[in-house]
Design an enzyme around this catalytic site. Sequence first.
Site, short mmCIF file in Angstrom:
data_model
loop_
_atom_site.label_atom_id
_atom_site.label_comp_id
_atom_site.label_asym_id
_atom_site.label_seq_id
_atom_site.Cartn_x
_atom_site.Cartn_y
_atom_site.Cartn_z
CE1 TYR A 78 -3.73 -2.36 0.08
CE2 TYR A 78 -2.73 -3.27 2.06
CZ TYR A 78 -3.66 -3.35 1.04
OH TYR A 78 -4.51 -4.42 0.97
N PRO B 9 -11.42 -0.53 -2.98
CG PRO B 9 -11.33 -2.62 -1.99
CD PRO B 9 -10.88 -1.21 -1.80
CG HIS C 96 -7.57 -2.64 0.27
ND1 HIS C 96 -7.68 -3.42 1.39
CD2 HIS C 96 -7.92 -3.45 -0.75
CE1 HIS C 96 -8.05 -4.64 1.05
NE2 HIS C 96 -8.21 -4.69 -0.24
CG MET D 277 -18.06 -29.96 -5.95
SD MET D 277 -18.03 -29.55 -7.72
CE MET D 277 -17.76 -31.19 -8.43
N PRO E 72 -18.40 -23.84 -2.74
CG PRO E 72 -20.41 -23.04 -1.84
CD PRO E 72 -19.19 -23.86 -1.49
CG ASP E 73 -13.83 -19.25 -2.97
OD1 ASP E 73 -14.13 -18.19 -3.55
OD2 ASP E 73 -12.65 -19.59 -2.74
CB SER F 169 -9.01 -13.94 5.87
OG SER F 169 -8.87 -13.35 7.14
CB THR G 25 -4.67 -10.95 2.60
OG1 THR G 25 -3.71 -10.08 1.99
CG2 THR G 25 -5.90 -10.16 3.03
CB SER H 6 -11.57 -10.58 -3.61
OG SER H 6 -11.79 -10.63 -2.21
CD GLN H 7 -16.46 -16.81 -1.19
OE1 GLN H 7 -17.38 -17.52 -1.51
NE2 GLN H 7 -15.52 -17.23 -0.35
#
Length: 590
Positions: A112, A125, A307, A391, A393-394, A420, A429, A518-519
């Site tokens: 950053y 974001p 961020h 399964m 989902p991600d 995370s 992260t 990213s989820q």
Amino acid sequence: MWGLLGRTMAKVSMVKPSTLVKPVSLTKIAGRYLAHQGGLPKLPVPPLKQTCERYLAMLEPIISEEEMSQTRTLMAEFLRSGGVGERLQKGLERRARKTENWLSDWWLQTAYLDYRMPVVVYSSPGVVLPRVEFSDRQGQIRFAAKLIAGVLDFKTMIDNETLPVEFSGGSHCQEAPTHITVVHNFQFFVLDVYNSDGSPLTVDQLYIQLEKIWNSSLQTNKEPVGILTSQHRNTWGKAYNNLIKDKVNKDSVRAIQKSIFTLYRSRAAAHMLHGGGSRWNSGNRWFDKTLQFIIGEDGSCGLIYEHAPAEGPPIVSLVDHVVEYTKKTEMVRTPMVPLPMPQKLRFNITPEIKKDIEKAKQNMNIMVHDLDVRVIVFSHFGKNLPKSHKMSPDAFIQMALQLAYFRVYQTCCSTYESASLRMFRLGRTDTIRSTSSASLHFTRAMDDPTLQNTEKVALLQKAVQAHRSYTDMAIRGQAIDRHLLGLKMQAIEDLTSMPELFMDTAYAVAMHHNLSTSQVPAKTDCVMCFGPVVPDGYGVCYNPMEEHINFAVSAFNSCEETDATKLALGLQRALLDMRDLLEQTPKAKL
């Protein structure tokens, strides 16, 4: 558009909260958040050989065999007994013993603070919230008042330490601000949001104060000072120094910087990421603030966050709380107590500052025209479908992304997904590497007419499982990216020559994330969006709901090779094809 500027809401104040709100004695446990943070384990330093082996495995699908041969040679030298790899690893392990988190300072600096591109598009974001129906301007202002009250309610839980603990890192504020900044027609106002007894203003009180601000900001012939914050960081730094030479300007900037958050109001819907350009709402922002809420006259709502101090999960917690709060019926009317007029912040615009603003307008308009964002609601199914096939989902969505990309480019690419590290002290992260040999085998097989469906399903299952395994490894602190960064930073701190491994073409390819993903799962039916991290890449964010999935896909128009619409449509097709594959192959089991 109403604009609200904010500090990081999910951070704990070290000032006694009694100066702002009355403690909830039955549920408050003093120092509860700090105690939890101290009780978390330290981020581990993974074994050197493990990371190097996993690095080579990660490279296999994204570089040529010739490049791979070169990298294996460099790796052998790096891992030589008594060599540079061992020395750097020992230095990193010493650092880990002496610090709370061996990575956090380096990550903040390299990810950053050293990054000099504008925070707009390139870093911060945006979040698109569900559209709200306003019948008139009063309805919009009342919703803004409820949103502010919801944020203050969340802050009260933080100050009282009654918010359910989420295991994530973060610094702590050194003071407790009592005002927010409201922006309308390029004019900034300080709005005190606490009564003299320390209680937050009610929705009714906030409504009255926002009405005062609206009536005081009808003229629009003001310079959009806030657009200065959208510049390249070095350019903004120089403009900032010009701006605060004047004492009035310095005091106004300080008032914005100290505010809890900022709220904006606009005459039209604007992009949450950038405000739509200088003719729209990009000047109604202060992009350095951690948190900015946006409320458009047409019911479009959202926020943008800086961020550097915050990840998505605490922001999502705040969003979920605030959205639910705004749905509550107001049962109690507030006795009206005269409140002072919110203070309008003044700026003295010199010719030099005017020149900086004009330059910022031009650059912002270029950014706005260059960024293409496609927000789509995939309504055919949500996380319910992959779960019915046992399964993740991600992982399922990530494999759909791999398939969509492969179909467009006939190759795979370096893919970043955020993982995370919040189970560790001061954790931020790491990277989930979604591209794997297993994902490549699946994407190649999917459109191969010579293969049976059962074979394709087996390859999909292996790819999903590989992603799931990497995810588990990453959240346990055993992924490769931050470890490699640590070894590289250790070499810099040791003032030694950079190991050839980090000068290798393969390393540059690995760090060039054509897919940055990213989820960000939320209870609220919203979606987060961000720009690509490389000029020829895509930014993809998604929120999997139970029966649909919200996606945002971004790309730069200036790149002839990328097309956000094409990838978004390809992603939808990939998801449907994977569903059909599973449903047409009844014996598919993990």
